[in-house]
Write a protein that holds these residues in place. Structure first.
Motif, mmCIF file in Angstrom:
data_model
loop_
_atom_site.group_PDB
_atom_site.id
_atom_site.type_symbol
_atom_site.label_atom_id
_atom_site.label_comp_id
_atom_site.label_asym_id
_atom_site.label_seq_id
_atom_site.Cartn_x
_atom_site.Cartn_y
_atom_site.Cartn_z
ATOM 1 N N HIS A 1 0.841 -1.196 0.000
ATOM 2 C CA HIS A 1 0.000 0.000 0.000
ATOM 3 C C HIS A 1 0.874 1.243 0.000
ATOM 4 O O HIS A 1 1.866 1.305 0.724
ATOM 5 C CB HIS A 1 -0.840 0.056 1.270
ATOM 6 N N TYR B 1 -2.393 3.703 3.418
ATOM 7 C CA TYR B 1 -2.255 3.180 4.784
ATOM 8 C C TYR B 1 -2.892 4.135 5.792
ATOM 9 O O TYR B 1 -3.588 3.709 6.715
ATOM 10 C CB TYR B 1 -0.762 2.965 5.075
ATOM 11 N N ARG C 1 -6.701 3.903 5.503
ATOM 12 C CA ARG C 1 -7.196 2.711 6.191
ATOM 13 C C ARG C 1 -7.160 2.886 7.699
ATOM 14 O O ARG C 1 -8.078 2.453 8.398
ATOM 15 C CB ARG C 1 -6.348 1.498 5.822
ATOM 16 N N SER C 2 -6.100 3.510 8.189
ATOM 17 C CA SER C 2 -6.013 3.763 9.641
ATOM 18 C C SER C 2 -7.137 4.696 10.077
ATOM 19 O O SER C 2 -7.698 4.535 11.163
ATOM 20 C CB SER C 2 -4.672 4.400 10.000
ATOM 21 N N ARG D 1 -10.321 2.754 10.257
ATOM 22 C CA ARG D 1 -10.317 1.898 11.450
ATOM 23 C C ARG D 1 -10.560 2.727 12.706
ATOM 24 O O ARG D 1 -11.298 2.329 13.595
ATOM 25 C CB ARG D 1 -8.975 1.169 11.546
ATOM 26 N N VAL E 1 5.806 -1.120 11.578
ATOM 27 C CA VAL E 1 4.426 -1.369 11.157
ATOM 28 C C VAL E 1 4.233 -2.864 10.921
ATOM 29 O O VAL E 1 5.157 -3.585 10.539
ATOM 30 C CB VAL E 1 4.096 -0.548 9.883
ATOM 31 N N ARG E 2 3.029 -3.313 11.204
ATOM 32 C CA ARG E 2 2.704 -4.721 10.965
ATOM 33 C C ARG E 2 2.669 -4.933 9.455
ATOM 34 O O ARG E 2 1.945 -4.257 8.742
ATOM 35 C CB ARG E 2 1.328 -4.965 11.577
ATOM 36 N N LYS F 1 1.431 -7.125 7.640
ATOM 37 C CA LYS F 1 0.127 -7.526 7.091
ATOM 38 C C LYS F 1 -0.806 -6.326 6.916
ATOM 39 O O LYS F 1 -1.794 -6.410 6.196
ATOM 40 C CB LYS F 1 -0.523 -8.576 7.981
ATOM 41 N N ASP F 2 -0.521 -5.221 7.603
ATOM 42 C CA ASP F 2 -1.325 -4.016 7.423
ATOM 43 C C ASP F 2 -0.949 -3.280 6.150
ATOM 44 O O ASP F 2 -1.686 -2.422 5.674
ATOM 45 C CB ASP F 2 -1.120 -3.054 8.600
ATOM 46 N N LYS G 1 -7.917 -12.521 3.129
ATOM 47 C CA LYS G 1 -8.393 -12.344 4.488
ATOM 48 C C LYS G 1 -9.878 -12.677 4.505
ATOM 49 O O LYS G 1 -10.598 -12.314 3.582
ATOM 50 C CB LYS G 1 -8.181 -10.881 4.874
ATOM 51 N N GLU H 1 -5.162 -10.771 14.554
ATOM 52 C CA GLU H 1 -5.955 -9.859 13.744
ATOM 53 C C GLU H 1 -6.555 -8.840 14.697
ATOM 54 O O GLU H 1 -7.399 -9.188 15.507
ATOM 55 C CB GLU H 1 -7.103 -10.609 13.060
ATOM 56 N N SER I 1 -8.708 -6.593 14.305
ATOM 57 C CA SER I 1 -10.151 -6.390 14.186
ATOM 58 C C SER I 1 -10.929 -7.585 14.718
ATOM 59 O O SER I 1 -12.128 -7.501 14.921
ATOM 60 C CB SER I 1 -10.511 -6.156 12.725
#
Lengths: 58, 446
Positions: free
Chosen positions: B2, B7, B10-11, B14, B88-89, B91-92, B98, B366, B368
């Protein structure tokens, strides 16, 4: 139906609006970022914020 | 990988509790992540900095095909926890397979009152990116009108498009403004769009069948599985087989009076219920733990997503099957067919997560999927949440019947995020490599 003159006026207005957004959008974001951030950073830090000092970590 | 701006967006979603996965446009997101990954072309460098939680700056430069650059600014009304590229993770930062959480009605933030006046404000995001030397501007404004309603205005403004009518007729570099209104109530999600350049109106609707998840209860109550319930005398054993999941169906309709065109598309998706128990919780528990019952529940099913899209006007059918076959390997297969021209394409792909050799930790959690109530449960392994990830990178590969092969590696080198890949055309002997690219991204916070 609007007259030719009105149409022309609307087209001109749209053009002016577009130009204002094109040149004013990023200064607007910087201004909002500058005024609403707490603690308030220096203006130059908002405009130019390069992580050059952090690159020393490599 | 991304881009940094994506990113941050998306943050922001969230942080404000907006579920972007509940849109019809994102129905095939899981299979697209494996099959339609975009390989970098040429050399891309980007550095970004978040001086504080609200304001982010990003610079990027593309070299090799042609030298150009861009500078972007993002401001959000809420404080985002933007991490640096070293922490940063991974996977993020990567579009990946997913199984998405069950949709729920988005909740707005609570009202804040000060001295008898309401002081909480609407959340919003401002984004602007200026490309050099073309002078093109990309702008985005997104705001939450109400807990279930979000408005977006996106603009592309290119000063050149007013000068050259030739380019305008070709349809590239054309300025445009697009309005979008998204309404999500969990079970239903609708999106209304208007694009000014071609005067196109669009409606997208997505419906989720089955019971909605109540935000106050854990995502999937494993304790209520048949194994824990007292059995009736005449009850038969569960035969198993088949996947347990939920079904979503959606449709899209768009019409343009200016272009005298219209279109429609429909889609359906089956996805298994996410296994909401974090891996650290699945380790053998002492019998006194309230979660011990979950170990008696049936073994969890492989995360699977099946989608089918049909566009009746173009006669296009697309069916995809994707599943995570092991902890680190997800595979996907998709068949595209046109009922009018009999054109068909079969695409297969896989993503494989690479870990450090001496892997002693379980899969990443995860965020979430962690139910809010769970951390309060005393669990001995809970500290594993803070353990840094042992994921080193991901390899993605796809091959299709039109002789295209793509391979990409995305991972972290030192503090930088790197993606490296190529696209190859097996049928061409003169030019077997169609594209090759390297992307380096570094960002820091604070």
């Amino acid at each position: 139906m609007p007259s030719e003159e009105t149409k022309e006026r609307i087209t001109k207005l749209v053009e002016v609006g577009r130009t204002v957004i094109h040149y004013g959008w990023i200064p607007l974001i910087i201004y909002i970022g500058y005024t609403r951030s707490t603690p308030q950073p220096t203006l130059i830090k908002c405009v130019v914020s390069v992580p050059l000092f952090d690159l020393g970590n490599f | 990988m991304h881009p940094f701006a994506s990113y941050v967006l998306r943050s922001y979603y969230r942080a404000t509790g907006w579920n972007e996965d509940n849109l019809y446009a994102n129905l095939t997101r899981s299979s697209n992540a494996i099959l339609d990954f975009s390989v970098p072309r040429g050399l891309h460098l980007s550095i970004s900095k978040a001086p504080n939680g609200l304001f982010n700056t990003s610079y990027s430069m593309n070299a090799m095909p042609s030298l150009n650059g861009s500078v972007g600014y993002i401001f959000t009304s809420c404080n985002l926890d933007v991490k640096s590229s070293g922490s940063v993770r991974l996977k993020d930062m990567v579009e990946r397979f997913k199984v998405y959480d069950q949709p729920r009605r988005p909740e707005g933030k609570g009202e804040e009152w000060l001295a008898g006046e309401r002081v909480d404000t609407r959340d919003y995001l401002l984004y602007g990116r200026l490309y050099l030397p073309t002078g093109r501007l990309d702008a985005l404004y997104s705001t939450r009108l109400s807990p279930t309603l979000q408005a977006l205005v996106a603009t592309i403004s290119d000063p050149r498009s007013t000068l050259s009518s030739e380019k305008r007729s070709r349809g590239d570099n054309v300025s445009n403004v697009m309005f979008s209104l998204q309404h999500d109530i969990g079970k239903w999600c609708s999106e209304y769009t208007y694009s000014a350049e071609d005067g196109m109106w669009g409606v997208r609707v997505l419906h989720n069948f089955g019971r909605l998840r109540n935000p106050t209860e854990p995502p999937e109550d494993l304790n209520s599985s048949p194994g824990t319930r007292p059995k009736r005398v005449d009850e038969e054993e569960a035969t198993g087989g088949g996947l347990k999941g939920r079904v979503s169906a959606g449709a899209e309709f768009y019409i343009s009076a200016k272009e005298r065109s219209a279109g429609v598309s429909t889609g359906i998706r089956f996805t298994t219920l996410p296994d909401a128990t974090p891996p650290s919780f699945q380790l053998p528990q002492p019998s006194s733990s309230p979660l011990a019952q979950s170990s008696r529940s049936p073994p969890s099913q492989p995360p699977t997503t099946i989608t089918a899209l049909f566009n009746p006007m173009m006669g296009h059918i697309s069916a995809a099957y994707s599943a995570r076959v092991s902890r680190d390997l997800s595979m996907c297969s998709r068949f595209d067919f046109n009922v009018y021209s009999y054109d068909s394409e079969w695409t297969m792909g896989a993503e494989w997560w690479m870990r450090r050799a001496a892997s002693k930790y379980e899969d990443e959690l995860e965020p979430s999927l962690i139910p809010p109530e769970q951390p309060s449960v005393p669990v001995p392994q809970a500290e594993s949440v803070d353990i840094p990830s042992d994921i080193r990178g991901v390899v993605k590969a796809r091959i299709s019947t039109n002789n295209n092969v793509s391979l990409m590696w995305e991972g972290r080198l030192k503090q930088m995020l790197v993606s490296l890949g190529f696209v190859s055309d097996l049928s061409s002997r003169s030019k077997p490599i169609k594209a090759i690219g390297l992307e380096l991204s570094y960002f820091s916070a604070g």
